[in-house]
Scaffold this active site. Structure first.
Site, PDB file in Angstrom:
ATOM      1  N   LYS A 102       1.919   7.156  19.000  1.00 14.36           N
ATOM      2  CA  LYS A 102       1.857   6.307  17.831  1.00 14.36           C
ATOM      3  C   LYS A 102       3.380   6.021  17.735  1.00 14.36           C
ATOM      4  CE  LYS A 102       2.726   6.356  12.844  1.00 14.36           C
ATOM      5  NZ  LYS A 102       3.915   5.486  13.051  1.00 14.36           N
TER       6      LYS A 102
ATOM      7  N   CYS B 166      19.674  11.793  16.356  1.00 16.89           N
ATOM      8  CA  CYS B 166      19.516  13.083  15.874  1.00 16.89           C
ATOM      9  C   CYS B 166      20.640  14.197  16.286  1.00 16.89           C
ATOM     10  CB  CYS B 166      18.157  13.834  16.407  1.00 16.89           C
ATOM     11  SG  CYS B 166      18.074  13.755  18.356  1.00 16.89           S
TER      12      CYS B 166
ATOM     13  N   GLU C 225      10.850  17.668  17.603  1.00 17.40           N
ATOM     14  CA  GLU C 225      12.241  17.430  17.838  1.00 17.40           C
ATOM     15  C   GLU C 225      12.552  16.836  16.602  1.00 17.40           C
ATOM     16  OE1 GLU C 225      15.597  16.086  17.909  1.00 17.40           O
ATOM     17  OE2 GLU C 225      14.590  14.602  19.394  1.00 17.40           O
TER      18      GLU C 225
ATOM     19  N   GLU D 292      21.215  15.287   6.547  1.00 18.70           N
ATOM     20  CA  GLU D 292      21.489  14.487   7.852  1.00 18.70           C
ATOM     21  C   GLU D 292      21.596  12.966   7.189  1.00 18.70           C
ATOM     22  OE1 GLU D 292      19.425  13.782  11.966  1.00 18.70           O
ATOM     23  OE2 GLU D 292      18.001  14.010  10.252  1.00 18.70           O
TER      24      GLU D 292
END
Length: 498
Positions: A181, A290, A256, A391
Site C-alpha cells: 500500500k 526521516c 521505521e 519533527e
C-alpha cells in the site's frame, strides 16, 4: 526529462492482473511543482484488500512460488534489479512528477536500487539453520528458517520506490508474498514497478498493489487476519496505530518512523566540510526525510563563524523545477505538508526563536505555482522548545549552542526519537566516544545521509522497531523453527518432562 502528459489513468495490480478497483473510482495525484493533477489513481477499498491478501496467501501456500527453490527466487530478484536499472530514467521521472523531489536525486536512487535486489537475491539461498549439540541423549536437534508469510508493506510519500525496495528485496528473498500500500500521494511509481515485476516473471500473487486512503485500505490491511507481518514506514502517530492493529492478532512488525536528528559540530571540525554536511542533512530533499538533521548542536566557540559560512552557502541554493538538473531545492510534496511546515515556523517564532534565514513561502518566479518553502534557519533555540522536539519534515533548521561534549550528547539524546545523528570532528577519540554516547540507530561521522544495501537501518525509541537493509533485514521476514528428532530405543517415563 519531460513530464508525462496528459493525465494518466492507472489500475491496481492484484493476483498478477491489472484490474479496476472494486469501487470503480479513481482520485487525482497532484504534481507538486505545477500544483495540477497529472495521474488518476485507483481508489481501492476493503474488497480489494481481501482480494490482494487472498492472492498473496494462495501464492505463499500453493503453486510455483511456494515450491520454488531459493536459488530461483534469487534469480528473479536479480532480474528485477536489471529491469529497474534499464528503466531508471523513466521511473525517476514518475517519482519526481508524483512527489516533487529532485530528478538528480531520484535518478541516483533509481540507479542504486538494483543493488538491493542483487544483494538479497544472492542472500536468498544462503540462509542456513544450525545443528544444536543438544544436552539430551539420543536426540538430533536442528533449526531451520521459514518465510513469515503474507507481508503488508506500507510506504510513505517521500521516497516511494526506495523505501518499498528496502521491504520487498528481503521479504522476497525470504520467500514471503506481499501486498503493497503506497501513500495515496505517491502511488504511481509503485504501480509502474509492477510492470517490471510482470516482465521479470514473478508468479501471480507474489506481489500485489492496492492504492487509496488510510481509512479505506490501510485500516483493513493492517488489521486483516490473513496478514502475518506489517512493514511500515511513516509518521509516529500512524505507526502507533499500525502497531495497535498488529497487536490484535500478534502480527510481526517492522516500523521505521520519524526523527529529530542532531548534527553535532565540535570546535575541531573542518568547517567547510561540516557546513556542506549540515546543509545536506536539512535542505537536501527539501528536508522531507526521516533522517533530516534538523537540530544543529554547535560549539559556542565556532557558532558565529559557522553560521556565517552556512547562511552564505545555503542562500545560494537554486529553487525551482525538480525535473531540472540545476535545481537544488524542490517543492513540498503535498499542500497539507506545506501548510504544516509554515505552522511550525510560526510556532518557533512564538516560542522566541530568532529566524535568521527564510521563514516564509518561496515566491520566486522559478517556483511557479508549486508548494515551496524557503530554506529556514532559527537561532537562539533551546532544546526544550517544540521546534527542537517535534519533527517538522521540511527545510527548517534549529541551531542550539553547547559548551561541553557531555552537554551536547545529553541534548542530542533528549528527544523522543533516535533515528540518526551526525558528528563533525577531526578528533578520532571524540568520534568514537560520540558514536557510543549517541542513542541513534545510525551515527554518521564527517558525512551524512549515506545509506547502503549492506548496512542496517532503523531507529531507537520512538523512531521505530526492527532494521531494514543489511543481512539483519532478511531475518525480519523469517520465522525460526526448531526440530527435535529422537532415535532412542525405548520411551522413558511419559509422565516426566524430557
Amino acid at each position: 526529462m519531460s513530464r508525462i502528459q496528459p493525465t494518466k489513468r492507472y489500475q491496481c495490480f492484484i493476483g498478477g492482473r491489472w484490474c479496476e478497483p472494486a469501487s470503480g473510482q479513481h482520485f487525482e495525484s497532484i504534481d507538486p511543482f505545477l500544483g495540477k493533477p497529472w495521474a488518476l489513481i485507483p481508489r481501492c477499498d476493503g474488497r480489494d484488500v481481501d482480494a490482494a491478501v487472498a492472492a498473496a496467501r494462495t501464492a505463499l501456500e500453493r503453486g510455483e512460488w511456494a515450491s520454488m527453490h531459493p536459488s530461483r527466487r534469487g534469480q528473479l530478484l536479480r532480474r528485477l534489479g536489471e529491469l529497474i536499472a534499464r528503466d531508471a530514467d523513466r521511473l525517476a521521472s514518475v517519482e519526481v512528477q508524483d512527489n516533487g523531489k529532485l530528478y538528480a536525486e531520484m535518478r541516483g536512487q533509481l540507479s542504486y536500487l538494483p543493488q538491493w535486489f542483487h544483494y538479497f537475491g544472492g542472500l536468498a539461498d544462503k540462509i542456513e539453520g544450525s545443528v544444536i549439540p543438544i544436552d539430551k541423549q539420543d536426540m538430533f536437534t536442528f533449526t531451520s528458517y521459514e518465510p513469515v508469510g503474507v507481508v503488508a508493506a506500507i510506504t510513505p510519500w517521500n521516497s516511494p520506490l526506495m523505501l518499498a525496495t528496502w521491504k520487498l528485496a528481503p521479504a522476497l528473498a525470504a520467500g514471503c508474498t506481499i501486498v503493497i500500500k503506497p501513500s495515496e500521494f505517491t502511488s504511481a511509481s509503485t504501480l509502474e514497478l509492477m510492470k517490471l515485476v510482470e516482465e521479470a516473471g514473478f508468479p501471480a500473487g507474489v506481489l500485489n498493489v492496492v492504492t487509496g486512503f488510510g481509512a479505506e485500505i490501510g485500516e483493513p490491511l493492517t488489521s486483516h487476519p490473513g496478514v502475518d507481518k506489517i512493514a511500515f514506514t511513516g509518521g509516529e502517530e500512524s505507526g502507533r496505530h499500525v502497531a495497535h492493529n498488529a497487536a490484535q492478532n500478534f502480527k510481526r512488525l517492522t516500523l521505521e518512523l520519524g526523527g529529530k536528528s542532531a548534527q553535532l559540530v565540535f570546535p575541531d571540525a573542518d568547517l567547510d566540510k561540516s557546513v556542506k554536511g549540515v546543509i545536506s542533512g536539512i535542505f537536501a530533499a527539501t528536508g522531507q526525510t526521516c533522517i533530516a538533521g534538523s537540530r544543529l548542536l554547535i560549539h559556542e566557540s565556532i557558532h558565529d563563524e559557522f553560521l556565517d559560512k552556512f547562511i552564505a552557502l545555503a542562500g545560494t541554493a537554486r529553487m525551482g523545477d525538480p525535473m531540472s538538473m540545476e535545481t537544488q531545492v524542490g517543492p513540498i510534496t503535498t499542500q497539507r505538508q506545506f501548510q504544516r511546515i509554515l505552522t511550525c515556523i510560526e510556532m518557533a517564532r512564538a516560542e522566541g526563536a530568532e529566524c535568521v534565514m527564510g521563514g516564509r513561502p518561496a515566491t520566486r518566479p522559478e517556483c511557479a505555482d508549486g508548494w515551496f518553502v524557503e530554506p529556514t534557519v532559527f537561532m537562539n533555540v533551546s532544546n526544550s522548545m517544540r521546534i527542537a522536539q517535534e519533527e517538522v519534515f521540511g527545510p527548517v533548521l534549529s541551531v542550539i549552542r553547547f559548551r561541553e561534549d557531555d552537554e551536547a550528547y545529553a541534548m542530542a539524546n533528549d528527544t523522543p526519537y533516535g533515528l540518526g545523528a551526525g558528528v563533525w570532528t577531526t578528533d578520532q577519540r571524540r568520534a568514537f566516544t560520540a558514536a557510543k554516547r549517541l542513542r541513534a540507530g545510525t551515527v554518521w561521522t564527517n558525512t551524512y545521509r549515506s545509506v547502503s544495501y549492506m548496512a542496517p537501518f532503523g531507529g531507537f525509541k520512538n523512531s521505530g522497531i526492527g532494521r531494514e537493509s543489511g543481512q539483519e533485514a532478511i531475518y525480519e521476514y523469517l520465522e525460526t523453527k526448531c526440530v527435535w528428532m529422537s532415535y532412542e530405543k525405548d520411551v522413558p517415563n511419559p509422565f516426566v518432562m524430557r
